[in-house]
Write an enzyme that holds these catalytic residues in place. Structure first.
Site, PDB file in Angstrom:
ATOM      1  N   PRO A  56       0.828  -1.210   0.000  1.00 40.64           N
ATOM      2  CA  PRO A  56       0.000   0.000   0.000  1.00 40.64           C
ATOM      3  C   PRO A  56       0.867   1.267   0.000  1.00 40.64           C
ATOM      4  O   PRO A  56       0.395   2.337  -0.391  1.00 40.64           O
ATOM      5  CB  PRO A  56      -0.801  -0.093   1.305  1.00 40.64           C
ATOM      6  CG  PRO A  56      -0.740  -1.522   1.714  1.00 40.64           C
ATOM      7  CD  PRO A  56       0.567  -2.053   1.180  1.00 40.64           C
ATOM      8  N   GLU A 115       0.037  -7.130   8.724  1.00 44.16           N
ATOM      9  CA  GLU A 115       0.294  -5.681   8.736  1.00 44.16           C
ATOM     10  C   GLU A 115       1.365  -5.280   7.721  1.00 44.16           C
ATOM     11  O   GLU A 115       1.503  -4.113   7.374  1.00 44.16           O
ATOM     12  CB  GLU A 115       0.705  -5.217  10.141  1.00 44.16           C
ATOM     13  CG  GLU A 115      -0.436  -5.159  11.126  1.00 44.16           C
ATOM     14  CD  GLU A 115      -1.687  -4.501  10.553  1.00 44.16           C
ATOM     15  OE1 GLU A 115      -1.645  -3.287  10.299  1.00 44.16           O
ATOM     16  OE2 GLU A 115      -2.710  -5.186  10.354  1.00 44.16           O
ATOM     17  N   ARG A 144      -0.095  -9.198 -20.896  1.00 42.15           N
ATOM     18  CA  ARG A 144      -0.798  -8.926 -22.168  1.00 42.15           C
ATOM     19  C   ARG A 144      -0.008  -7.995 -23.079  1.00 42.15           C
ATOM     20  O   ARG A 144      -0.387  -7.799 -24.226  1.00 42.15           O
ATOM     21  CB  ARG A 144      -2.224  -8.439 -21.910  1.00 42.15           C
ATOM     22  CG  ARG A 144      -2.330  -7.152 -21.147  1.00 42.15           C
ATOM     23  CD  ARG A 144      -3.735  -6.954 -20.605  1.00 42.15           C
ATOM     24  NE  ARG A 144      -4.747  -6.836 -21.639  1.00 42.15           N
ATOM     25  CZ  ARG A 144      -4.868  -5.797 -22.467  1.00 42.15           C
ATOM     26  NH1 ARG A 144      -4.034  -4.795 -22.369  1.00 42.15           N
ATOM     27  NH2 ARG A 144      -5.811  -5.758 -23.383  1.00 42.15           N
ATOM     28  N   ASP A 186      -5.391  -0.614 -29.844  1.00 39.95           N
ATOM     29  CA  ASP A 186      -5.277  -0.021 -28.521  1.00 39.95           C
ATOM     30  C   ASP A 186      -4.731   1.396 -28.585  1.00 39.95           C
ATOM     31  O   ASP A 186      -5.240   2.290 -27.935  1.00 39.95           O
ATOM     32  CB  ASP A 186      -4.357  -0.865 -27.628  1.00 39.95           C
ATOM     33  CG  ASP A 186      -5.171  -1.898 -26.832  1.00 39.95           C
ATOM     34  OD1 ASP A 186      -6.390  -1.962 -27.057  1.00 39.95           O
ATOM     35  OD2 ASP A 186      -4.575  -2.595 -26.012  1.00 39.95           O
TER      36      ASP A 186
HETATM   37  C1  9D3 Z   1      -3.452   0.122   8.907  1.00 40.16           C
HETATM   38  C2  9D3 Z   1      -2.602   0.386   7.763  1.00 40.16           C
HETATM   39  N1  9D3 Z   1      -2.853  -0.491   6.598  1.00 40.16           N
HETATM   40  C3  9D3 Z   1      -1.956   0.001   5.505  1.00 40.16           C
HETATM   41  C4  9D3 Z   1      -2.705   0.855   4.554  1.00 40.16           C
HETATM   42  C5  9D3 Z   1      -2.557  -1.892   6.914  1.00 40.16           C
HETATM   43  C6  9D3 Z   1      -2.522  -2.792   5.754  1.00 40.16           C
HETATM   44  C7  9D3 Z   1      -3.625  -2.946   4.912  1.00 40.16           C
HETATM   45  C8  9D3 Z   1      -3.593  -3.830   3.856  1.00 40.16           C
HETATM   46  C9  9D3 Z   1      -1.389  -3.542   5.492  1.00 40.16           C
HETATM   47  C10 9D3 Z   1      -1.376  -4.416   4.433  1.00 40.16           C
HETATM   48  C11 9D3 Z   1      -2.480  -4.574   3.635  1.00 40.16           C
HETATM   49  C12 9D3 Z   1      -2.465  -5.551   2.521  1.00 40.16           C
HETATM   50  N2  9D3 Z   1      -2.418  -4.874   1.222  1.00 40.16           N
HETATM   51  C13 9D3 Z   1      -1.425  -5.102   0.360  1.00 40.16           C
HETATM   52  O1  9D3 Z   1      -0.555  -5.895   0.646  1.00 40.16           O
HETATM   53  C14 9D3 Z   1      -1.375  -4.370  -0.884  1.00 40.16           C
HETATM   54  C15 9D3 Z   1      -2.219  -3.342  -1.423  1.00 40.16           C
HETATM   55  C16 9D3 Z   1      -3.397  -2.717  -0.936  1.00 40.16           C
HETATM   56  O2  9D3 Z   1      -3.955  -3.002   0.148  1.00 40.16           O
HETATM   57  N3  9D3 Z   1      -3.955  -1.715  -1.693  1.00 40.16           N
HETATM   58  C17 9D3 Z   1      -3.448  -1.348  -2.892  1.00 40.16           C
HETATM   59  N4  9D3 Z   1      -2.354  -1.907  -3.388  1.00 40.16           N
HETATM   60  C18 9D3 Z   1      -1.771  -2.901  -2.651  1.00 40.16           C
HETATM   61  S1  9D3 Z   1      -0.373  -3.700  -3.105  1.00 40.16           S
HETATM   62  C19 9D3 Z   1      -0.343  -4.627  -1.756  1.00 40.16           C
END
Ligand code: 9D3
Length: 251
Positions: free
Chosen positions: A89, A116, A154, A169
């Site tokens: 994230p 986490e 792709r 495309d």
């Molecule tokens: C409380 C803070 N959160 C972070 C925003 C905790 C958290 C949420 C979700 C930690 C890890 C995750 C799992 N998500 C991913 O591994 C992830 C992800 C996503 O949640 N949204 C967009 N892209 C991605 S890429 C990996």
């Protein structure tokens, strides 16, 4: 192209290699898919891959060693020049430009987090960059990794059928797609736009381009700001906007 995925849920990633366009590409040998489970690199008999966060707080953190060792094991089976990308994230937002860059590589290693997140030291030891797929929360990196793998696959030559591919495309590159219709000509009182039945290919082309420009202007105006419009595109968009203003409302 070689795609490696490090994941605690190999079953999720496996669908990429067995279903649809990407499944065919793997069958045909255009894409090689290789999955490694950090659980196989746990240091104890219980298969422990996570632990409680230093400093306290909720949730669990993925330990460095099983993740690092899974990445190293997979790297040995991928081309030397492969890039190692952590799905996170906190990463830079993934987009079509990034997909094009990844598609030029011989190998791409996608690392999926869970819980986490991963111990921050993994990034220094084994990760080249972090990538996010958007500003929303999912439960782990697996679906984001499949999304990236699909977008990249792709673009690999021969993965899409010959009828699709670059030309069609790039025609509306950077724009939303135009509306599509198929038979019947009328359904529940709704008709197909007459121009599409006219047989006039040039009129159809202009109508589609105008719709694509108009929709992009309505729904994703920021996409137009980063794309230069050709003279024809600008005048079609001007027409669309003028008609939208005189009609006012709808869609
Ligand atoms: C409380 C803070 N959160 C972070 C925003 C905790 C958290 C949420 C979700 C930690 C890890 C995750 C799992 N998500 C991913 O591994 C992830 C992800 C996503 O949640 N949204 C967009 N892209 C991605 S890429 C990996």
């Amino acid at each position: 192209m070689h795609i490696g995925i490090v994941t605690l849920f190999p079953e999720i990633a496996a669908s990429f290699g067995s279903l649809g366009v990407t499944g065919r590409a793997v069958e045909d040998g255009r894409i090689t898919l290789d999955i490694e489970n950090p659980r196989s690199h746990a240091g104890d008999a219980h298969g422990t891959v996570d632990d409680r966060p230093y400093g306290g707080g909720p949730g669990m953190v993925l330990k460095v060693e099983p993740m690092r060792d899974a990445i190293e094991a997979l790297r040995k089976r991928l081309p030397d020049a492969s890039r190692t990308v952590l799905m996170s994230p906190q990463g830079r937002p993934f987009d079509q430009d990034r997909a094009r860059q990844f598609a030029e590589l011989d190998g791409l290693l996608l690392v999926c987090g869970r819980y986490e997140g991963v111990d921050e030291r993994l990034l220094e030891l084994a990760i080249d960059e972090e990538v996010s797929v958007g500003d929303f929360v999912v439960s782990g990196g697996e679906l984001p990794a499949l999304l990236v793998a699909d977008a990249v696959a792709r673009l690999v030559p021969g993965v899409l059928g010959a009828e699709k591919s670059a030309e069609q495309d790039s025609f509306v590159e950077g724009l939303l797609d135009c509306p599509h219709y198929t038979r019947p000509e009328e359904v529940s009182g709704l008709k197909v736009p007459p121009v599409l039945l006219s047989g006039d290919h040039e009129k159809v082309r202009r109508w589609r381009l105008k719709q694509a420009l108009g929709r992009t202007w309505r729904r994703r105006p920021e996409l137009l700001r980063s794309r230069r419009l050709r003279d024809e595109e600008q005048s079609l968009l001007d027409e669309f906007i003028a008609e939208a203003k005189s009609l006012n409302g709808r869609k």
